[in-house]
Design an enzyme around this catalytic site. Structure first.
Site, mmCIF file in Angstrom:
data_model
loop_
_atom_site.group_PDB
_atom_site.id
_atom_site.type_symbol
_atom_site.label_atom_id
_atom_site.label_comp_id
_atom_site.label_asym_id
_atom_site.label_seq_id
_atom_site.Cartn_x
_atom_site.Cartn_y
_atom_site.Cartn_z
ATOM 1 N N GLU A 377 -53.277 -75.391 37.246
ATOM 2 C CA GLU A 377 -53.642 -74.034 37.716
ATOM 3 C C GLU A 377 -52.396 -73.158 37.865
ATOM 4 O O GLU A 377 -52.290 -72.332 38.781
ATOM 5 C CB GLU A 377 -54.495 -74.107 38.974
ATOM 6 C CG GLU A 377 -55.789 -74.866 38.668
ATOM 7 C CD GLU A 377 -56.960 -74.552 39.552
ATOM 8 O OE1 GLU A 377 -56.899 -73.565 40.295
ATOM 9 O OE2 GLU A 377 -57.955 -75.304 39.454
ATOM 10 N N THR A 379 -48.061 -73.663 36.754
ATOM 11 C CA THR A 379 -46.930 -74.441 37.265
ATOM 12 C C THR A 379 -46.207 -73.655 38.367
ATOM 13 O O THR A 379 -46.439 -72.454 38.540
ATOM 14 C CB THR A 379 -45.919 -74.717 36.135
ATOM 15 O OG1 THR A 379 -45.415 -73.458 35.675
ATOM 16 C CG2 THR A 379 -46.550 -75.476 34.971
HETATM 17 C C1 LIG Z 1 -54.469 -83.627 35.164
HETATM 18 C C2 LIG Z 1 -54.553 -82.237 34.613
HETATM 19 C C3 LIG Z 1 -55.721 -81.501 34.789
HETATM 20 C C4 LIG Z 1 -55.828 -80.222 34.241
HETATM 21 N N1 LIG Z 1 -57.014 -79.526 34.351
HETATM 22 C C5 LIG Z 1 -57.180 -78.374 33.644
HETATM 23 C C6 LIG Z 1 -58.463 -77.723 33.590
HETATM 24 O O1 LIG Z 1 -59.445 -78.153 34.212
HETATM 25 N N2 LIG Z 1 -58.588 -76.619 32.811
HETATM 26 C C7 LIG Z 1 -57.542 -76.108 32.113
HETATM 27 O O2 LIG Z 1 -57.737 -75.099 31.428
HETATM 28 N N3 LIG Z 1 -56.309 -76.677 32.162
HETATM 29 C C8 LIG Z 1 -56.119 -77.796 32.905
HETATM 30 N N4 LIG Z 1 -54.883 -78.408 32.939
HETATM 31 C C9 LIG Z 1 -53.784 -77.817 32.197
HETATM 32 C C10 LIG Z 1 -52.715 -77.213 33.107
HETATM 33 O O3 LIG Z 1 -53.190 -76.051 33.711
HETATM 34 C C11 LIG Z 1 -51.461 -77.006 32.240
HETATM 35 O O4 LIG Z 1 -50.915 -78.295 31.995
HETATM 36 C C12 LIG Z 1 -50.444 -76.099 32.895
HETATM 37 O O5 LIG Z 1 -50.934 -74.780 32.976
HETATM 38 C C13 LIG Z 1 -49.104 -76.092 32.133
HETATM 39 O O6 LIG Z 1 -49.300 -75.910 30.776
HETATM 40 P P1 LIG Z 1 -48.622 -76.918 29.735
HETATM 41 O O7 LIG Z 1 -48.921 -78.288 30.170
HETATM 42 O O8 LIG Z 1 -49.033 -76.521 28.370
HETATM 43 O O9 LIG Z 1 -47.061 -76.703 29.925
HETATM 44 P P2 LIG Z 1 -46.112 -75.515 29.246
HETATM 45 O O10 LIG Z 1 -46.835 -74.240 29.370
HETATM 46 O O11 LIG Z 1 -45.794 -76.033 27.888
HETATM 47 O O12 LIG Z 1 -44.887 -75.581 30.195
HETATM 48 C C14 LIG Z 1 -43.878 -76.584 30.126
HETATM 49 C C15 LIG Z 1 -42.775 -76.206 31.132
HETATM 50 O O13 LIG Z 1 -42.227 -74.919 30.780
HETATM 51 C C16 LIG Z 1 -42.324 -74.037 31.886
HETATM 52 N N5 LIG Z 1 -42.584 -72.676 31.415
HETATM 53 C C17 LIG Z 1 -43.544 -72.250 30.530
HETATM 54 N N6 LIG Z 1 -43.471 -70.928 30.392
HETATM 55 C C18 LIG Z 1 -42.477 -70.490 31.202
HETATM 56 C C19 LIG Z 1 -41.907 -69.214 31.506
HETATM 57 N N7 LIG Z 1 -42.387 -68.092 30.971
HETATM 58 N N8 LIG Z 1 -40.882 -69.150 32.386
HETATM 59 C C20 LIG Z 1 -40.397 -70.281 32.975
HETATM 60 N N9 LIG Z 1 -40.881 -71.510 32.729
HETATM 61 C C21 LIG Z 1 -41.914 -71.612 31.859
HETATM 62 C C22 LIG Z 1 -43.503 -74.574 32.709
HETATM 63 O O14 LIG Z 1 -43.441 -74.135 34.046
HETATM 64 C C23 LIG Z 1 -43.300 -76.071 32.557
HETATM 65 O O15 LIG Z 1 -42.311 -76.498 33.456
HETATM 66 C C24 LIG Z 1 -54.744 -79.666 33.537
HETATM 67 C C25 LIG Z 1 -53.551 -80.410 33.383
HETATM 68 C C26 LIG Z 1 -53.463 -81.673 33.893
HETATM 69 C C27 LIG Z 1 -52.201 -82.462 33.672
#
Ligand SMILES: Cc1cc2nc3c(=O)[nH]c(=O)nc-3n(C[C@H](O)[C@H](O)[C@H](O)COP(=O)(O)OP(=O)(O)OC[C@H]3O[C@@H](n4cnc5c(N)ncnc54)[C@H](O)[C@@H]3O)c2cc1C
Length: 395
Positions: A377, A379
């Protein structure tokens, strides 16, 4: 800010605590060990009305206030962080439908969402779209009577048992049209006018879901990946208007973050109770650990951070309840509570010494469960972006 939970709601929160601690905690340990889903065992929660916390009373729900809701999620998370997120996501979808569905869909769906067999899910993330949901590639093509949906969604909580999914998609002219992956980030970000939010019945032909195993924590929460191939969605299942997709996602997440912050607080509170009782029990150098100042400081810092996190959540929840803007407050509560619970769970393991490193002791699981709160929801980095953006905009 005055007291945020009414006397009636306080009784409900107490009832949840009295149910959850004895009933859910042992189950939560089993779900973690076997990596099995808590979604198969939600019947008692339906019976208590906990699946309809955000469904209006006239549609058969409990419709508790946001402050009460936050305290209920905290109590659930104390006993089972997995159950807490299952209910938090379902409740978020109930709110989306209440707020953005047309009258007929609302009247049909809201009573169903309170009933077993109608668990819901929120499918925004994709393999290549996480922190930047506006880069979603799932395509929706307008066809006679509705939309045809194709693409892939990732990390969907409640994604196997869930039946009703809100899905973020991009309007396209044809299924073969692939959104321009080469477009610059700023171009894509500007291009949110073609994003839509649809309500999908996951029993529809063309939907395939697979469980994601191997998670570090909240292993009792069901997480799935989903592929969609030419799935038909009737016209009335469009939520809001064309172009509102991102706006609906972000509105939902503002409220969702109060739920995840509360999940973090529930885990933190369980860690502190375990830390205190172990410190009183364990004797080294002829004295209980609780007599050592180093241990007292860990307990004191943890309790202080817990109370600070709770104040932030109460404030965000109170503002939402009053219909005031709460985006910044929800992000502050989420980032602070998530980072605090990670520190508190670390200390809880530390106070337990080597025993804390073993799954014979509850703190080992809570330490792993806490980790997710600063990722999903939005990071912690994304929360800070939201807080700074709001402050800079208002300055
Ligand atoms: C167990 C679990 C349950 C989940 N449930 C749901 C769900 O029900 N529905 C749903 O839609 N999603 C869900 N998610 C997804 C979750 O919301 C995402 O994993 C999260 O939003 C981060 O996206 P990402 O994993 O693609 O990481 P990325 O977006 O690839 O980020 C990787 C890193 O880069 C950093 N980063 C990215 N952009 C920036 C920026 N502009 N500035 C600084 N830092 C940045 C991030 O903070 C992070 O540290 C779930 C994830 C998990 C692990």
């Amino acid at each position: 800010m005055t007291s945020t939970v009414s006397e009636d709601h306080r009784l409900l929160v107490d009832a949840v605590r009295n149910f959850a601690r004895p009933e859910l905690t042992p189950r939560d340990i089993e779900w973690d060990r076997n990596e099995s889903s808590c979604c198969a065992e939600l019947d008692p929660l339906y019976e208590m009305g906990l699946m309809s916390l955000r469904v209006p009373e006239e549609h058969g729900g409990i419709d508790c206030s946001t402050p009460c809701y936050a305290h209920i999620i905290r109590e659930l998370a104390y006993a089972s962080p997995s159950v807490a997120v299952t209910i938090a996501v379902h409740s978020m979808v109930c709110e989306v439908i209440q707020k953005f569905a047309g009258e007929d869909v609302r009247a049909d769906m809201l009573p169903r969402l309170a009933e077993p067999g109608n668990l819901s899910a929120f499918a925004i993330s994709e393999p290549d779209a996480g922190s930047d949901p506006a880069s979603a590639k799932t395509r929706a093509v307008k066809v006679d009577g509705g939309y045809q949906l194709s693409g892939a969604k990732m990390w969907v909580t409640n994604g196997i048992t869930g039946r009703w999914f809100v899905v973020l998609a991009r309007l396209a002219d044809s299924q073969s049209e692939v959104p321009d992956a080469a477009a610059s980030a700023s171009d894509r970000r500007r291009k949110t006018g073609d994003l839509i939010m649809l309500l999908l019945d996951a029993h529809s032909p063309g939907v395939e879901r697979n469980i994601i195993h191997g998670k570090m924590g909240i292993r009792g929460s069901e997480t799935a990946e989903m592929s969609l191939e030419d799935v038909f969605i009737p016209e009335q299942n469009l939520l809001g208007e064309p172009g509102w997709g991102l706006r609906i996602a972000l509105t939902a997440l503002d409220g969702g973050r109060i739920g995840i912050a509360s999940q973090a607080i529930g885990i933190a509170s369980a860690c502190i109770d375990l830390m205190v009782s172990y410190a009183l029990e364990r004797v080294q150098f002829g004295r209980s650990l609780a007599r050592f100042e180093a241990i007292q400081w860990m307990i004191a810092d943890s309790q202080t951070e817990l109370m600070a996190a709770q104040q932030l959540v109460d404030q965000a929840a109170w503002r939402k309840h009053q219909g005031r803007p709460f985006t910044r407050e929800a992000s502050m509560a989420k980032v602070y509570a998530a980072e605090a619970v990670n520190r508190i769970a670390y200390r809880a393991v530390q106070v337990h010494g080597g025993y804390g490193y073993s799954n014979e002791f509850r703190v080992e699981q809570l330490y792993r469960d806490a980790r997710i709160t600063s990722i999903y929801e939005g990071t912690s980095e994304v929360q800070r972006i939201v807080i700074a953006r709001e402050l800079l905009r208002d300055a």
